[in-house]
Design a protein around this motif. Structure first.
Motif, PDB file in Angstrom:
ATOM      1  N   LEU A   1       0.843  -1.185   0.000  1.00  0.00           N
ATOM      2  CA  LEU A   1       0.000   0.000   0.000  1.00  0.00           C
ATOM      3  C   LEU A   1       0.890   1.251   0.000  1.00  0.00           C
ATOM      4  CD1 LEU A   1      -2.875   1.232   0.274  1.00  0.00           C
ATOM      5  CD2 LEU A   1      -2.565   1.122   2.765  1.00  0.00           C
ATOM      6  N   VAL A   2       0.527   2.229  -0.838  1.00  0.00           N
ATOM      7  CA  VAL A   2       1.274   3.481  -0.908  1.00  0.00           C
ATOM      8  C   VAL A   2       0.309   4.647  -0.688  1.00  0.00           C
ATOM      9  CG1 VAL A   2       2.809   4.941  -2.266  1.00  0.00           C
ATOM     10  CG2 VAL A   2       2.876   2.452  -2.570  1.00  0.00           C
ATOM     11  N   LEU A   3       0.594   5.464   0.319  1.00  0.00           N
ATOM     12  CA  LEU A   3      -0.181   6.673   0.572  1.00  0.00           C
ATOM     13  C   LEU A   3       0.514   7.826  -0.137  1.00  0.00           C
ATOM     14  CD1 LEU A   3      -0.761   4.715   3.099  1.00  0.00           C
ATOM     15  CD2 LEU A   3      -1.645   6.760   4.183  1.00  0.00           C
ATOM     16  N   VAL A   4      -0.148   8.394  -1.132  1.00  0.00           N
ATOM     17  CA  VAL A   4       0.467   9.375  -2.024  1.00  0.00           C
ATOM     18  C   VAL A   4      -0.072  10.777  -1.731  1.00  0.00           C
ATOM     19  CG1 VAL A   4       0.867  10.037  -4.424  1.00  0.00           C
ATOM     20  CG2 VAL A   4       0.683   7.603  -3.801  1.00  0.00           C
ATOM     21  N   GLY A   5       0.835  11.734  -1.544  1.00  0.00           N
ATOM     22  CA  GLY A   5       0.462  13.139  -1.398  1.00  0.00           C
ATOM     23  C   GLY A   5       0.909  13.917  -2.625  1.00  0.00           C
ATOM     24  N   LEU A   6      -0.004  14.677  -3.218  1.00  0.00           N
ATOM     25  CA  LEU A   6       0.304  15.471  -4.409  1.00  0.00           C
ATOM     26  C   LEU A   6       0.322  16.948  -4.022  1.00  0.00           C
ATOM     27  CD1 LEU A   6      -2.138  13.669  -6.888  1.00  0.00           C
ATOM     28  CD2 LEU A   6       0.311  13.200  -6.553  1.00  0.00           C
ATOM     29  N   TYR A   7       1.473  17.597  -4.209  1.00  0.00           N
ATOM     30  CA  TYR A   7       1.651  18.998  -3.826  1.00  0.00           C
ATOM     31  C   TYR A   7       1.956  19.844  -5.060  1.00  0.00           C
ATOM     32  CZ  TYR A   7       2.043  17.182   0.939  1.00  0.00           C
ATOM     33  OH  TYR A   7       1.789  16.550   2.139  1.00  0.00           O
ATOM     34  N   GLY A   8       1.576  21.103  -4.994  1.00  0.00           N
ATOM     35  CA  GLY A   8       1.855  22.040  -6.070  1.00  0.00           C
ATOM     36  C   GLY A   8       3.127  22.806  -5.828  1.00  0.00           C
ATOM     37  N   PRO A   9       3.364  23.854  -6.614  1.00  0.00           N
ATOM     38  CA  PRO A   9       4.618  24.604  -6.524  1.00  0.00           C
ATOM     39  C   PRO A   9       4.689  25.564  -5.351  1.00  0.00           C
ATOM     40  CG  PRO A   9       3.217  25.529  -8.244  1.00  0.00           C
ATOM     41  CD  PRO A   9       2.541  24.288  -7.763  1.00  0.00           C
ATOM     42  N   SER A  10       3.570  25.765  -4.635  1.00  0.00           N
ATOM     43  CA  SER A  10       3.553  26.771  -3.577  1.00  0.00           C
ATOM     44  C   SER A  10       2.576  26.356  -2.491  1.00  0.00           C
ATOM     45  CB  SER A  10       3.140  28.128  -4.169  1.00  0.00           C
ATOM     46  OG  SER A  10       2.877  29.078  -3.155  1.00  0.00           O
ATOM     47  N   VAL A  11       2.686  27.008  -1.320  1.00  0.00           N
ATOM     48  CA  VAL A  11       1.689  26.775  -0.276  1.00  0.00           C
ATOM     49  C   VAL A  11       0.344  27.368  -0.679  1.00  0.00           C
ATOM     50  CG1 VAL A  11       3.352  26.653   1.599  1.00  0.00           C
ATOM     51  CG2 VAL A  11       2.447  28.872   0.933  1.00  0.00           C
ATOM     52  N   THR A  12       0.382  28.309  -1.632  1.00  0.00           N
ATOM     53  CA  THR A  12      -0.844  28.869  -2.186  1.00  0.00           C
ATOM     54  C   THR A  12      -1.347  27.956  -3.293  1.00  0.00           C
ATOM     55  OG1 THR A  12      -0.083  31.122  -1.741  1.00  0.00           O
ATOM     56  CG2 THR A  12      -1.855  30.865  -3.334  1.00  0.00           C
ATOM     57  N   PRO A  13      -2.631  27.604  -3.311  1.00  0.00           N
ATOM     58  CA  PRO A  13      -3.146  26.738  -4.380  1.00  0.00           C
ATOM     59  C   PRO A  13      -2.848  27.305  -5.767  1.00  0.00           C
ATOM     60  CG  PRO A  13      -4.758  26.964  -2.625  1.00  0.00           C
ATOM     61  CD  PRO A  13      -3.660  27.938  -2.323  1.00  0.00           C
ATOM     62  N   SER A  14      -2.685  26.410  -6.719  1.00  0.00           N
ATOM     63  CA  SER A  14      -2.211  26.795  -8.047  1.00  0.00           C
ATOM     64  C   SER A  14      -3.254  26.475  -9.115  1.00  0.00           C
ATOM     65  CB  SER A  14      -0.924  26.023  -8.386  1.00  0.00           C
ATOM     66  OG  SER A  14      -0.081  25.915  -7.257  1.00  0.00           O
ATOM     67  N   ASN A  15      -3.115  27.130 -10.252  1.00  0.00           N
ATOM     68  CA  ASN A  15      -3.904  26.741 -11.425  1.00  0.00           C
ATOM     69  C   ASN A  15      -3.181  25.681 -12.245  1.00  0.00           C
ATOM     70  OD1 ASN A  15      -6.031  28.368 -10.805  1.00  0.00           O
ATOM     71  ND2 ASN A  15      -5.632  29.916 -12.348  1.00  0.00           N
ATOM     72  N   ARG A  16      -1.849  25.714 -12.188  1.00  0.00           N
ATOM     73  CA  ARG A  16      -1.042  24.713 -12.877  1.00  0.00           C
ATOM     74  C   ARG A  16      -0.064  24.112 -11.883  1.00  0.00           C
ATOM     75  NH1 ARG A  16      -2.858  22.517 -17.146  1.00  0.00           N
ATOM     76  NH2 ARG A  16      -0.752  21.746 -17.463  1.00  0.00           N
ATOM     77  N   LEU A  17      -0.077  22.783 -11.761  1.00  0.00           N
ATOM     78  CA  LEU A  17       0.819  22.130 -10.814  1.00  0.00           C
ATOM     79  C   LEU A  17       2.242  22.027 -11.340  1.00  0.00           C
ATOM     80  CD1 LEU A  17      -1.459  19.236  -9.510  1.00  0.00           C
ATOM     81  CD2 LEU A  17      -0.985  21.448  -8.451  1.00  0.00           C
ATOM     82  N   GLY A  18       2.412  22.024 -12.654  1.00  0.00           N
ATOM     83  CA  GLY A  18       3.752  22.017 -13.229  1.00  0.00           C
ATOM     84  C   GLY A  18       4.485  20.690 -13.110  1.00  0.00           C
ATOM     85  N   TYR A  19       3.766  19.570 -13.160  1.00  0.00           N
ATOM     86  CA  TYR A  19       4.429  18.267 -13.107  1.00  0.00           C
ATOM     87  C   TYR A  19       5.022  17.951 -14.488  1.00  0.00           C
ATOM     88  CZ  TYR A  19       2.590  16.887  -8.509  1.00  0.00           C
ATOM     89  OH  TYR A  19       2.327  16.801  -7.167  1.00  0.00           O
ATOM     90  N   SER A  20       6.176  17.310 -14.468  1.00  0.00           N
ATOM     91  CA  SER A  20       6.763  16.846 -15.724  1.00  0.00           C
ATOM     92  C   SER A  20       5.892  15.731 -16.298  1.00  0.00           C
ATOM     93  CB  SER A  20       8.180  16.323 -15.482  1.00  0.00           C
ATOM     94  OG  SER A  20       8.143  15.149 -14.671  1.00  0.00           O
ATOM     95  N   LYS A  21       6.083  15.449 -17.593  1.00  0.00           N
ATOM     96  CA  LYS A  21       5.252  14.396 -18.194  1.00  0.00           C
ATOM     97  C   LYS A  21       5.553  13.040 -17.558  1.00  0.00           C
ATOM     98  CE  LYS A  21       8.313  13.433 -22.158  1.00  0.00           C
ATOM     99  NZ  LYS A  21       8.391  13.366 -23.641  1.00  0.00           N
TER     100      LYS A  21
ATOM    101  N   THR B   1      -4.041  11.705  -2.300  1.00  0.00           N
ATOM    102  CA  THR B   1      -4.533  12.929  -1.657  1.00  0.00           C
ATOM    103  C   THR B   1      -3.931  14.135  -2.360  1.00  0.00           C
ATOM    104  OG1 THR B   1      -4.671  11.804   0.493  1.00  0.00           O
ATOM    105  CG2 THR B   1      -4.751  14.211   0.495  1.00  0.00           C
ATOM    106  N   LEU B   2      -4.804  15.045  -2.797  1.00  0.00           N
ATOM    107  CA  LEU B   2      -4.346  16.268  -3.451  1.00  0.00           C
ATOM    108  C   LEU B   2      -4.353  17.420  -2.459  1.00  0.00           C
ATOM    109  CD1 LEU B   2      -3.557  17.850  -6.046  1.00  0.00           C
ATOM    110  CD2 LEU B   2      -6.004  18.308  -6.356  1.00  0.00           C
ATOM    111  N   PHE B   3      -3.179  18.023  -2.239  1.00  0.00           N
ATOM    112  CA  PHE B   3      -3.043  19.177  -1.362  1.00  0.00           C
ATOM    113  C   PHE B   3      -2.918  20.450  -2.192  1.00  0.00           C
ATOM    114  CE2 PHE B   3      -1.433  15.606   1.166  1.00  0.00           C
ATOM    115  CZ  PHE B   3      -2.176  15.740   2.327  1.00  0.00           C
ATOM    116  N   ASP B   4      -3.870  20.666  -3.060  1.00  0.00           N
ATOM    117  CA  ASP B   4      -3.811  21.840  -3.935  1.00  0.00           C
ATOM    118  C   ASP B   4      -5.196  22.092  -4.514  1.00  0.00           C
ATOM    119  OD1 ASP B   4      -2.852  23.733  -6.185  1.00  0.00           O
ATOM    120  OD2 ASP B   4      -1.010  23.274  -5.120  1.00  0.00           O
ATOM    121  N   ASN B   5      -5.247  23.060  -5.407  1.00  0.00           N
ATOM    122  CA  ASN B   5      -6.496  23.467  -6.043  1.00  0.00           C
ATOM    123  C   ASN B   5      -7.164  22.269  -6.716  1.00  0.00           C
ATOM    124  OD1 ASN B   5      -8.471  24.640  -7.689  1.00  0.00           O
ATOM    125  ND2 ASN B   5      -7.210  26.414  -8.165  1.00  0.00           N
TER     126      ASN B   5
END
Length: 604
Positions: A496-516, A534-538
């Motif tokens: 089992l893997v618990l995955v957290g997805l974070y954006g580029p800033s503590v402020t929610p983003s419109n674009r997360l900027g993940y590489s392909k 779990t998504l920790f962003d917009n």
């Protein structure tokens, strides 16, 4: 002449000199610096109104007393709020002090800095000001949005997922206490825009959501929390900034909707806030061609929008505020005369964040000389400003007490409220076969993985506090093929893997900027049967991950706020904490469901 006659003549001269005219010529203006703080009246019978609107309609004797000490130019200056930072050093502070002492501006809006530095600066500015300054802040998430070492509450989109609006009222009341402790009086919140454009670059996570009833109810709760505790709330951005894909700080958005559409949607929250006594409304900087056909005229300068619609039709009696966005174009419009000159201030009561106070004062004086604006109208607005100052207690001004300031701005109740808000907002989009809460089995190997952090996150550390976790991993949002291959190899033996997805800033983003490569790996994990995502962003960014809706478990935490990370961990491990912190199940906010539905990838 006898001594008695001389004495009587002197008394008569003193009596005559003390009687000031209320005309606009300025001839009777008292210029002596030593008298600048001597306008406070003796105690008179006056009951402070319960609302700002009542205070404006029934001003205290203090208002007239102060007004009579002001020259015509100073009455203009009372309608100007200048910005200030408490982290820019002595030279900058001297420039701010000059605007206060030389031009007698009406107020300050504070931005970045620290609480003690701001309090010290504020006390100095107030001591030097002829009339007590109305102090404000653009603090949608509380003073922690601007000041270090203070409490920050969630952004409005996260609160949009909360069913109990009483929690939002509670937050508003606590924000009000923080403001008063710092000697502030006005908060430029709530955002009452309906975020009905998923590509909106400026509103987005700052809005409560897309549903007009939810946005209205939560805006009212936040407003009441502040205003019932003595702080003026300012709703923004009238008549509605939600349906645009242009940032109005850099360009002029154009809203094409007709009046019928605006009445049914965008205007709805503002109409209800006005009915319930909102103290201030900030007008949006955009062009609404169906309401004012003047070519490229911003709504901030539109008389049909500010005066005809806001003040006359919606019967708004509070403060209309005009934020100039610091551009020289404002002054060009104000000074142009002719058709646009007649729209000067357009019915706005206060000018805020001007680059040049003297230019603004000169532009208004020229408009008065041309007949585009009357001194009587300026006087009426000046008295409105003074009435607001009286309502927030500036008729009995006291400096900010510095002792215990940090402690008072970080009370235990604020932490409790933040926890309650975060736990109430957690949204469980997927929980296939009731997989949560995790029921850890013997010999089951569990790992955590966070994208977009450089060390194990608060979420990972909180998981470790309550469960037997074998390993914690992190990976960059910009991970290349080699880095992804390495992390895949490390995670091979885990059940089992618990995955957290974070954006580029503590402020929610419109674009997360993940590489392909990173995006592809997130998709792979989502498709597997062994991941909790779990998504920790917009939440609008979910559509940047193909097939994420296929996750066995998918949680929305909305932002990387510390309390949100703790709440997400509690959601996963409710069995260990003996409390179901996360609603099971929940479809989340309208904003989320619509964002996903638009991608045709998820249907709640």
């Amino acid at each position: 002449m006898s001594a008695l006659g001389l004495c009587l003549m002197c008394c008569m001269l003193l009596l005559l000199s003390s009687c000031e005219s209320s005309d606009t010529s300025g001839a009777a203006y008292a210029r002596e610096e030593e008298q600048k703080h001597e306008f406070f009246p003796e105690e008179v019978s006056y009951t402070r109104p319960s609302t700002l609107v009542e205070a404006i309609e029934n001003p205290s004797p203090w208002v007239d007393s102060v007004f009579r000490t002001l020259s015509p130019e100073e009455r203009i200056a009372q309608l100007i709020i200048i910005e200030a930072f408490s982290n820019q050093g002595p030279k900058y502070e001297a420039d701010v002090m000059n605007l206060v002492t030389r031009y007698k501006v009406g107020g300050i809006i504070y931005f970045q800095g620290g609480p003690v530095r701001q309090a010290v600066l504020n006390n100095r500015l107030q001591a030097a000001s002829k009339v007590p300054l109305l102090i404000s802040m653009d603090a949608e998430t509380g003073v922690g949005m601007r000041l270090d070492s203070t409490v920050q509450y969630p952004f409005q989109m996260m609160m949009g997922a909360i069913e109990d609006n009483g929690l939002i009222y509670r937050m508003g009341a606590e924000v009000a206490e923080e403001f008063k402790r710092l000697g502030m009086h006005v908060n430029f919140a709530p955002v009452a825009d309906i975020n009905n454009n998923s590509q909106n670059p400026i509103i987005s996570y700052r809005a409560f959501g897309e549903n007009k009833l939810d946005v209205t109810a939560k805006s009212l709760a936040y407003m009441r929390g502040m205003q019932e505790n003595g702080i003026i709330a300012v709703a923004k951005h009238f008549p509605g900034h939600g349906d645009t894909d242009v940032d109005s700080h850099y360009d002029l958005p154009v809203i094409p909707h007709d009046r019928a559409r605006l009445d049914s949607l965008e205007l709805y929250p503002f109409r209800e806030l006005i009915k319930h006594g909102i103290g201030g409304i900030m007008v949006a900087h955009m062009h609404m061609q169906q309401l004012d056909t003047t070519h490229n005229l911003p709504s901030t300068l539109s008389k049909p929008i500010v005066t005809s619609l806001l003040k006359n039709q919606l019967e708004f009696k509070g403060f209309g505020l005009y934020r100039c966005h610091g551009d020289e174009g404002c002054y060009q419009i104000l000074q142009s005369g002719g058709g646009r000159g007649t729209r000067l201030m357009a019915g706005n009561d206060v000018l805020e964040r001007l680059n040049s106070v003297p230019k603004a004062i000169q532009a208004i004086k020229q408009a008065i000389a041309r007949g585009d604006l009357s001194q009587e109208e300026i006087d009426r607005r000046c008295k409105k400003m003074l009435a607001a100052k009286a309502w927030v207690g500036l008729d009995r001004y006291k400096p900010v007490e510095l002792e215990n300031l940090y402690e008072d701005l970080n009370p235990g109740i604020a932490d409790s409220t933040n926890h309650a808000l975060a736990e109430a907002a957690m949204t469980l989009l997927n929980n296939r076969k009731n997989f949560l809460p995790i029921r850890q089995k013997k010999r089951q190997r569990i790992a955590t993985l966070s994208f977009g952090v450089v060390r194990p996150s608060i979420f990972q550390r909180e998981i470790n506090r309550h469960a037997r976790i074998d390993a914690d991993f992190v990976i960059s949002r910009k991970a290349n093929a080699k880095e992804v291959k390495q992390i895949k190899q490390k995670l091979k033996g885990y059940d089992l893997v618990l995955v957290g997805l974070y954006g580029p800033s503590v402020t929610p983003s419109n674009r997360l900027g993940y590489s392909k490569e990173a995006t592809a790996y997130v998709t792979e994990l989502a498709r597997s049967n062994r991941s909790i995502m779990t998504l920790f962003d917009n939440p609008y960014t979910l559509n940047q991950f193909p097939d994420i809706h296929k996750s066995r478990v998918l949680i929305l935490a909305y932002q990387a706020h510390m309390h949100a990370q703790v709440a997400a961990a509690n959601c996963c491990l409710a069995r260990y904490l003996h409390a179901a912190s996360c609603p099971l199940p929940s479809t989340g906010t309208t904003s989320m469901d619509t964002a996903l539905a638009k991608t045709n990838r998820y249907s709640p």
